[in-house]
Design an enzyme around this catalytic site. Sequence first.
Site, short mmCIF file in Angstrom:
data_model
loop_
_atom_site.label_atom_id
_atom_site.label_comp_id
_atom_site.label_asym_id
_atom_site.label_seq_id
_atom_site.Cartn_x
_atom_site.Cartn_y
_atom_site.Cartn_z
N GLU A 106 0.87 -1.17 0.00
CA GLU A 106 0.00 0.00 0.00
C GLU A 106 0.91 1.22 0.00
O GLU A 106 1.81 1.33 0.83
CB GLU A 106 -0.90 -0.02 1.23
CG GLU A 106 -2.04 0.96 1.14
CD GLU A 106 -2.89 0.99 2.40
OE1 GLU A 106 -3.38 2.07 2.72
OE2 GLU A 106 -3.05 -0.05 3.06
N ASP A 163 -5.74 9.74 9.29
CA ASP A 163 -4.45 9.30 9.80
C ASP A 163 -4.12 9.88 11.16
O ASP A 163 -4.40 11.04 11.45
CB ASP A 163 -3.35 9.68 8.81
CG ASP A 163 -3.35 8.76 7.60
OD1 ASP A 163 -3.26 7.54 7.81
OD2 ASP A 163 -3.47 9.26 6.48
N TYR A 175 -11.28 -3.61 2.76
CA TYR A 175 -10.33 -3.12 3.76
C TYR A 175 -11.12 -2.87 5.05
O TYR A 175 -11.94 -1.97 5.12
CB TYR A 175 -9.70 -1.82 3.26
CG TYR A 175 -8.55 -1.26 4.06
CD1 TYR A 175 -8.55 -1.22 5.45
CD2 TYR A 175 -7.43 -0.75 3.40
CE1 TYR A 175 -7.49 -0.70 6.16
CE2 TYR A 175 -6.35 -0.21 4.10
CZ TYR A 175 -6.39 -0.20 5.49
OH TYR A 175 -5.33 0.33 6.19
#
Lengths: 388, 267
Positions: free
Chosen positions: B52, B63, B175
Amino acid sequence: MALAHRYGPYGGQYVPETLMPALAELEAAWLEAWGDDGFRGQLAQLARDYVGRPSPLYEARALSARVGHPVHLKREDLNHTGSHKINNALGQALLAKRMGKPRVIAETGAGQHGVAAATAAALLDLECVVYMGEEDIRRQAPNVQRMELLGATVEPVTAGARTLKEAVSAAIRDWVENVATTHYIIGSAVGPAPYPAIVRELQRVIGDEARAQLLERAGRLPARVIACVGGGSNAIGTFAAFLDDAAVELIGVEAAGEGLETGRHGAPLSAGGRAGVLHGSLSAVLQDDDGQILEAHSVSAGLDYPGSGPEHAQLRDTGRVRYAAVTDAQALAAFRELTRLEGIIPALEPAHAIAWLLENGSGELDLVCLSGRGDKDLAEVLTLGEAR
Amino acid sequence: MSDSGVERIAAAFAAAGKRAALMPYLMGGFPDRDASVAIGEACIAAGADLLELGVPFSDPLADGPVIHAAATRALAAGTTVADVLQVAERLAGRVPVIVMAYTNTVLAAGVERFCERLAQSGAAGVIAPDLPYEEGGELAAAAERHGIALVPLIAPTTTAERLAAIAARASGFLYVVSVTGTTGERASDAAELAPLLARAKAATQLPVALGFGIATPAQAAAAAAAGADGVIIGSRLVRAAGEGGDAPVAVGRLVGEFAKALSASVP
């Protein structure tokens, strides 16, 4: 029934999947609360007895003489906590309480929204964390002290330029982590849907009151309605009541900072260019060719933001609202001028609206939203004054 | 590389066999462009099945601090989207590369043009962490036209209705975000992962990979034991890449430990 998610091409919900159920929950809770006379009554009562609404409409005679036509100021600076931010913060804190969320978070630039959120949290016994950039903590110290006195935790944000953009990002990350227990009281008409619609609804009391007050007082509508625009909550709340009055010109005043041509400004609507995604919605933003968001610049912490509310982008495109920008220097001069003329110390944010008015006479009756008071800005203004 | 990205991703999961596929995350341009290529190569040598590759973004809302800081440093060093696609190009011949790009970097290029550039670079897939199902239709269609998998994320908060819709449009793999939170190392409870993975696997025929918060080989092995077809290791490796010294060696050594733990966990 649902709230607007799109304003033309703008708006939307560009957030991590983790938050999507929370946005749906928020929208459902808001619609249910806003349709409930009990909730509306509770908010209206607090607005009256706690905030001091309706805020006065003041015919500023010295300012009128200076510009050569009547000017009425909508005195949001006289609200409890000193700005229009309390209208939204109180409504959202009541909603959080109703949703059973024990904790609220907020971002703040100038500190006005942070103080409003901390105040509402104190009133309603909610835990409150306010994210604030370190640079803003420096230039808005009195508001930091106020938030802490009110029992809020002020979390300094050290990323990037350490101003409002990073504070919003930090608040969104906190919400991602703590979404089950926490409501995010966003402070402006920005963010993912349904926030822009909720904030607009809670702020439109400004425009609704002003319109009625002016009709009663002057027997007419204003030629122009002028408000400053950072994210754009006081402006959208003021404009909302006049959008259908086709003869009323609406002017949003952004921060030109050191000048639009320098690139150091906070005026994405005036600057134009490709729309972009920032903080969950598509709107006018300052960005580079790769889509990296650029830092804004303004002497006013509340306008120091590279984005704008999505409805403003649509109102610009349709031409219903005209967006202009004034520089730091113009805003500082207007800050001093209004203070001397009227004995009213405006916040640096609405000083931008005043600055535009001073340079653009209409010859007819104008309404300006004086969105907040300037006590918080004294140290910064005096420092800048000495520096020149 | 005549196979589409979708096919190459499927083949990589299949080739991992009974062992869960190992997918290290690296930030393009961090600590610099060439070093990020070397880190990617070290990951592959140490047993990565897919990679990734993050495109640094100024405002990465999904994040945590480690990846945010890496993105800030990569951008300060002048990393562009084109640079990151060059990194992809240099790695994509060996394992499928999934590019993680925030929505505004996709929109800046234009959705169609972005997918075209991905395909030209040899990337196999794309993940947009701030592009939920409702907003992703245009990118999904463009990605499909270019043979690129648009890999969606699901979170512990995702409702059954959303999961069904997301899974129906998923491509490449699903995911699964292991925690209600942003990326970053943290202690996780494998017992809580099993029901989440079971929900995801019931909704799709595609492989299901788990990411966010997996920081130790033991956590990776526990995720595999709980049913994950793949594990994504991000912040732990990005932290190692930023600690100075020989970043490719340091990251490669860690990836080797994860690979070993995953192999050992195969019953």
